[in-house]
Scaffold this motif. Structure first.
Motif, short mmCIF file in Angstrom:
data_model
loop_
_atom_site.label_atom_id
_atom_site.label_comp_id
_atom_site.label_asym_id
_atom_site.label_seq_id
_atom_site.Cartn_x
_atom_site.Cartn_y
_atom_site.Cartn_z
N ILE A 52 0.70 -1.21 -0.03
CA ILE A 52 0.07 -0.09 -0.02
C ILE A 52 0.74 1.26 -0.05
N GLU A 53 1.95 1.02 0.81
CA GLU A 53 2.72 2.37 0.90
C GLU A 53 3.54 2.73 -0.39
N GLN A 104 -2.20 -1.75 14.34
CA GLN A 104 -0.83 -2.14 14.52
C GLN A 104 -0.03 -0.89 15.17
N GLU A 105 0.61 -0.87 16.41
CA GLU A 105 1.31 -0.27 16.77
C GLU A 105 2.71 -0.14 16.30
N THR A 106 3.11 -1.17 15.98
CA THR A 106 4.45 -1.57 15.20
C THR A 106 4.73 -0.91 13.93
N ILE A 107 3.52 -0.63 13.24
CA ILE A 107 3.56 0.34 11.97
C ILE A 107 3.47 1.62 12.00
N ASP A 108 4.60 2.48 11.48
CA ASP A 108 4.51 3.66 11.48
C ASP A 108 5.39 4.19 10.38
N TRP A 109 4.73 4.18 8.95
CA TRP A 109 5.80 4.47 8.12
C TRP A 109 5.92 6.04 8.03
N ASP A 110 5.14 6.87 8.51
CA ASP A 110 5.64 8.19 8.41
C ASP A 110 7.00 8.33 9.11
N LEU A 111 7.18 7.70 10.24
CA LEU A 111 8.52 7.63 10.96
C LEU A 111 9.59 6.83 10.22
N ASP A 112 9.07 5.84 9.63
CA ASP A 112 10.14 4.99 8.98
C ASP A 112 10.09 5.01 7.50
N SER A 113 9.62 6.07 7.17
CA SER A 113 9.65 6.25 5.49
C SER A 113 10.73 6.03 4.47
N GLU A 114 11.83 6.17 4.97
CA GLU A 114 13.24 5.65 4.37
C GLU A 114 13.19 4.44 3.86
N TYR A 115 12.41 3.52 4.57
CA TYR A 115 12.35 1.99 4.06
C TYR A 115 11.36 2.04 3.04
N ASP A 117 10.98 4.05 0.82
CA ASP A 117 11.67 5.06 -0.40
C ASP A 117 12.75 3.92 -0.93
N ILE A 118 13.40 3.21 -0.15
CA ILE A 118 14.17 2.12 -0.54
C ILE A 118 13.59 1.10 -1.25
N ILE A 119 12.52 0.56 -0.76
CA ILE A 119 11.86 -0.60 -1.32
C ILE A 119 11.09 -0.08 -2.82
N PHE A 120 10.70 1.06 -2.82
CA PHE A 120 10.15 1.94 -4.05
C PHE A 120 11.24 2.03 -5.10
N LYS A 121 12.25 2.53 -4.80
CA LYS A 121 13.37 2.63 -5.82
C LYS A 121 13.79 1.24 -6.18
N ALA A 122 13.82 0.32 -5.39
CA ALA A 122 14.35 -1.11 -5.64
C ALA A 122 13.42 -1.54 -6.70
N ILE A 123 11.90 -1.49 -6.43
CA ILE A 123 11.05 -1.84 -7.59
C ILE A 123 11.08 -1.29 -8.85
N VAL A 124 11.26 0.10 -9.00
CA VAL A 124 11.16 0.80 -9.98
C VAL A 124 12.51 0.37 -11.10
N LYS A 160 17.71 -4.50 3.43
CA LYS A 160 17.40 -3.25 4.43
C LYS A 160 16.16 -3.65 4.90
N LEU A 161 15.05 -4.18 4.28
CA LEU A 161 13.92 -4.63 5.10
C LEU A 161 14.03 -5.54 6.07
N TYR A 162 15.03 -6.50 5.81
CA TYR A 162 15.58 -7.77 6.72
C TYR A 162 16.00 -6.81 8.20
N ASP A 163 16.88 -5.93 7.98
CA ASP A 163 17.55 -5.16 8.91
C ASP A 163 16.51 -4.41 9.71
#
Length: 314
Positions: A52-53, A104-115, A117-124, A160-163
Motif C-alpha cells: 500500500i505504501e 498495529q502499533e508497530t507500523i509507522d511508515w511516516d516515521l520509517d519512510s526511508e524504508y 523509499d528504498i523498496i520503491f526505488k528497488a521496485i522501479v 534493508k527490509l530484513y534489517d
C-alpha cells in the motif's frame, strides 16, 4: 498461516526462554508464548502494508511530476499502470486491511519512510517493473504476476527490509519465511473480485492448533524434571551442563508428544524435531536426538506405553 512445525518452534523458543525447572504458575510463561505467536500476524500486516505504501509513493510521485514548473509531455501524461495495478488497488482501497494496519502499533511508515523509499526505488529499478511499464494497459492476470514477482524478487529478499524487521522484533526473523510463503501463496491464488477478507487469513488453521500450542507448552513445562530423568537414563554419562540447551528442550518436547499426544504419529513427532534441530541447533544434534528418541520409543513399545489412537500412528 501457522503450521504445526512453526507452533513447535514457538513452543521451543518459549521453553528455552523459561528453562530452569517445573512451575505450576503458567500465566506469565504462557502469555510470553501467546505474544510470540500472535506477533506473527503483526509481521504479516506490516508486509502487506508495504504494498500500500509503495503504491502511495507512486501516486505521490505522479502528482509531483504533473506539478513541475517545466513539466514535459510525459510528466503531464505519466504512465499510471503501476498505481492502477488491480492488486495494489484492492489492497489500498480495502477498509478492512487499512483498519488492521491502523491497529498495529508497530507500523509507522511516516516515521520509517526511508524504508519505503528504498523498496520503491528497488521496485522501479527492477527488470520486472521496466518490462511491466512498457505498456499502459494490463489485465488482472498480468497485474497479479507482476506483483507476485515483485514480492518474490524485490521485497522479500531486500536486505534493508530484513534489517528493519530484525530491529523491530527479533523473533520475526524466524517467522519471516512462513509469512513470506503465506503471502506468495495468497497472491498466486488470487482471483478477480476477491472478498475483502481474502488477504486477512486466520492465524490458526483451527482451534485444535491453538490447543496443541498451549498443551505442548504447559505439559512440557510441568513435567520437565520427569522428562530430564528419562533423558538421563538413555544417555551414557549424561551431563546437563554439556548438553546443548536447545537439544534438551527439543528432546523434552518430543518425549512429551510421544507420551501425552495420542493422535500424533510417532514418526511425525520424531521427524519434526529432527528437522527443527537441523535448523536451530548444532550439526550433530539431529543424530543425537534421534538416538535418544529411538531408545525411548523401543522401550515404550515394549512396555505398552505408546498409547496412540488411529491407524498407522506407531
Amino acid at each position: 498461516m501457522l503450521n504445526r512445525r512453526h507452533i513447535r518452534v514457538k513452543v521451543m523458543q518459549s521453553l528455552y526462554a523459561n528453562l530452569g525447572g517445573e512451575s505450576e504458575d503458567f500465566s506469565k510463561d504462557q502469555k510470553f508464548l501467546m505474544q510470540s505467536i500472535y506477533s506473527m500476524y503483526d509481521l504479516y500486516i506490516l508486509l502487506i502494508s508495504i504494498f500500500i505504501e509503495v503504491r502511495n509513493k507512486g501516486i505521490d510521485q505522479i502528482g509531483k511530476q504533473k506539478q513541475k514548473h517545466l513539466a514535459t509531455k510525459e510528466d503531464k501524461n505519466p504512465n499510471t499502470k503501476f498505481v492502477n495495478n488491480e492488486i495494489l488497488k484492492f489492497m489500498g482501497d480495502n477498509e478492512l486491511i487499512l483498519e488492521k494496519i491502523k491497529q498495529q502499533e508497530t507500523i509507522d511508515w511516516d516515521l520509517d519512510s526511508e524504508y519505503i523509499d528504498i523498496i520503491f526505488k528497488a521496485i522501479v529499478s527492477s527488470n520486472a517493473y521496466k518490462s511491466y511499464m512498457k505498456t499502459r494497459m494490463s489485465n488482472f492476470q498480468q497485474d497479479k504476476e507482476f506483483i507476485t514477482t515483485v514480492f518474490r524478487e524485490v521485497i522479500a529478499p531486500n536486505d534493508k527490509l530484513y534489517d528493519y524487521i530484525e530491529d523491530k522484533n527479533l523473533t520475526w526473523l524466524d517467522d519471516l519465511p512462513t509469512i513470506n510463503t503465506t503471502i506468495l501463496k495468497l497472491l498466486q491464488k488470487l482471483r478477480p473480485n476477491p472478498t475483502k477478507t481474502y488477504l486477512l487469513p486466520e492465524l490458526y488453521r483451527d482451534e485444535d492448533d491453538l490447543k496443541f500450542a498451549t498443551d505442548l507448552f504447559t505439559k512440557t513445562l510441568l513435567n520437565q524434571n520427569e522428562l530430564n530423568e528419562e533423558i538421563k537414563h538413555k544417555t551414557i554419562n549424561w551431563d546437563s551442563e554439556r548438553l546443548a540447551s536447545i537439544d534438551l528442550v527439543l528432546i523434552q518436547m518430543a518425549i512429551c508428544e510421544l507420551k501425552h499426544f495420542p493422535s500424533i504419529p510417532v514418526k511425525v513427532t520424531i521427524n519434526e524435531y529432527l528437522e527443527i534441530a537441523k535448523e536451530y541447533s548444532t550439526p550433530k544434534s539431529s543424530n543425537f536426538i534421534n538416538g535418544i528418541l529411538d531408545k525411548l520409543v523401543k522401550e515404550y513399545e515394549a512396555d505398552g506405553k505408546l498409547n496412540k489412537v488411529g491407524r498407522g500412528l506407531l
